[in-house]
Design a protein around this motif. Sequence first.
Motif, short mmCIF file in Angstrom:
data_model
loop_
_atom_site.label_atom_id
_atom_site.label_comp_id
_atom_site.label_asym_id
_atom_site.label_seq_id
_atom_site.Cartn_x
_atom_site.Cartn_y
_atom_site.Cartn_z
N UNK A 166 0.87 -1.17 0.00
CA UNK A 166 0.00 0.00 0.00
C UNK A 166 0.91 1.22 0.00
N UNK A 167 0.89 1.99 -1.07
CA UNK A 167 1.83 3.09 -1.25
C UNK A 167 1.29 4.41 -0.68
N UNK A 168 2.23 5.33 -0.41
CA UNK A 168 1.86 6.65 0.11
C UNK A 168 0.88 7.34 -0.82
N UNK A 169 -0.13 7.98 -0.24
CA UNK A 169 -1.17 8.75 -0.95
C UNK A 169 -2.20 7.87 -1.65
N UNK A 170 -2.07 6.57 -1.54
CA UNK A 170 -3.09 5.67 -2.08
C UNK A 170 -4.12 5.34 -1.00
N UNK A 171 -5.30 4.86 -1.44
CA UNK A 171 -6.33 4.48 -0.49
C UNK A 171 -6.17 3.01 -0.08
N UNK A 172 -6.43 2.73 1.19
CA UNK A 172 -6.53 1.34 1.62
C UNK A 172 -7.84 0.76 1.08
N UNK A 173 -7.96 -0.55 1.02
CA UNK A 173 -9.26 -1.14 0.68
C UNK A 173 -10.34 -0.62 1.63
N UNK A 174 -11.57 -0.59 1.17
CA UNK A 174 -12.67 -0.08 2.01
C UNK A 174 -12.90 -0.99 3.22
N UNK A 175 -13.63 -0.47 4.19
CA UNK A 175 -13.94 -1.28 5.38
C UNK A 175 -14.65 -2.57 4.99
N UNK B 172 -13.41 11.48 5.68
CA UNK B 172 -14.84 11.23 5.56
C UNK B 172 -15.24 11.16 4.09
N UNK B 173 -15.87 10.07 3.71
CA UNK B 173 -16.33 9.90 2.33
C UNK B 173 -15.27 9.43 1.36
N UNK B 174 -14.03 9.36 1.82
CA UNK B 174 -12.94 8.95 0.92
C UNK B 174 -12.21 7.69 1.38
N UNK B 175 -12.43 7.30 2.62
CA UNK B 175 -11.74 6.13 3.14
C UNK B 175 -10.43 6.49 3.83
N UNK B 176 -9.50 5.55 3.86
CA UNK B 176 -8.23 5.72 4.57
C UNK B 176 -7.09 5.92 3.58
N UNK B 177 -6.41 7.06 3.68
CA UNK B 177 -5.30 7.39 2.79
C UNK B 177 -3.98 7.05 3.49
N UNK B 178 -3.10 6.35 2.78
CA UNK B 178 -1.80 5.98 3.35
C UNK B 178 -0.88 7.20 3.36
N UNK B 179 -0.27 7.47 4.52
CA UNK B 179 0.66 8.59 4.65
C UNK B 179 2.08 8.14 4.33
N UNK B 180 2.94 9.09 4.04
CA UNK B 180 4.34 8.80 3.70
C UNK B 180 5.08 8.38 4.98
N UNK B 181 5.52 7.10 5.01
CA UNK B 181 6.24 6.61 6.19
C UNK B 181 7.69 6.28 5.85
N UNK B 182 8.20 6.89 4.79
CA UNK B 182 9.58 6.59 4.37
C UNK B 182 10.60 7.29 5.27
N UNK B 183 10.15 8.25 6.07
CA UNK B 183 11.08 8.95 6.95
C UNK B 183 11.31 8.15 8.23
N UNK B 184 12.48 8.35 8.83
CA UNK B 184 12.81 7.69 10.08
C UNK B 184 12.30 8.52 11.24
N UNK B 185 11.67 7.86 12.22
CA UNK B 185 11.18 8.56 13.40
C UNK B 185 12.34 8.92 14.32
#
Length: 239
Positions: free
Chosen positions: A22-31, A62-75
């Motif tokens: 699941x890539x950054x800025x893409x939507x996860x599958x719906x619930x 809301x109305x769009x689902x869950x968008x994947x955020x960019x997690x390529x950075x180190x915490x």
Amino acid sequence: MKENKYLTIYNDLLSKIRHGIFKANEKLPSENELVQQYKTSRETIRKALNLLSEHGYIQKMKGKGSIVLDVSKYDFPVSGLVSFKELAQKMKKPSKTIVCELELVKPDDDLKKHLNVTNKDEVWKVIRAREIEGEKIILDKDFFNKKFVPSLTREICEDSIYEYIENVLKLKISFAKKEIFVDKATDEDYKYLDLDGYEHIVVVKNFVYLDDASLFQYTESRHRLDKFRFVDFARRSHQ
């Protein structure tokens, strides 16, 4: 059993995000799709998604689902006081410390102010490049009051100075005051880091104290802009 189920789903989705399925800025599958895929209830799916949202991996819209955020950075923990070795072990990424400079110096005016030392004192100057996944992306400039750290070797600096201080010198590192700001990259940054075209650096200044409130270390940690996100946890207090 239900709690274990939602944690299993959370960890599976997290693994897919981290591995780019699941890539950054893409939507996860719906619930509904996740309910079918994991053969579980909508409530369990929502608990897993809420956990992903709380930890900064997705944004629920809301109305769009869950968008994947960019997690390529180190915490990089803002409020924590951890060594690079501890941070690297937590990230589980190939890492390496390169000692660029190690010497005893007389403090200049800035060091006198930052470390609360005088002309009579000597200070260990340690400059190290931190390499993660083959790229040198952190430059640590450490200064230790020799009164507290009588000797240092290249081997200690390549491994962990904090381990040496705590386990060999038996000193207790207690707390730090921090300053974070963005600075223009210096000639030293260009010399020791792989800046990849970036002209600015995120700088974290640390003033580190022992448990008796003695200031023993001043550090300037310089991070490549695109590789880190500085994280903290805050809870609002209720009167």
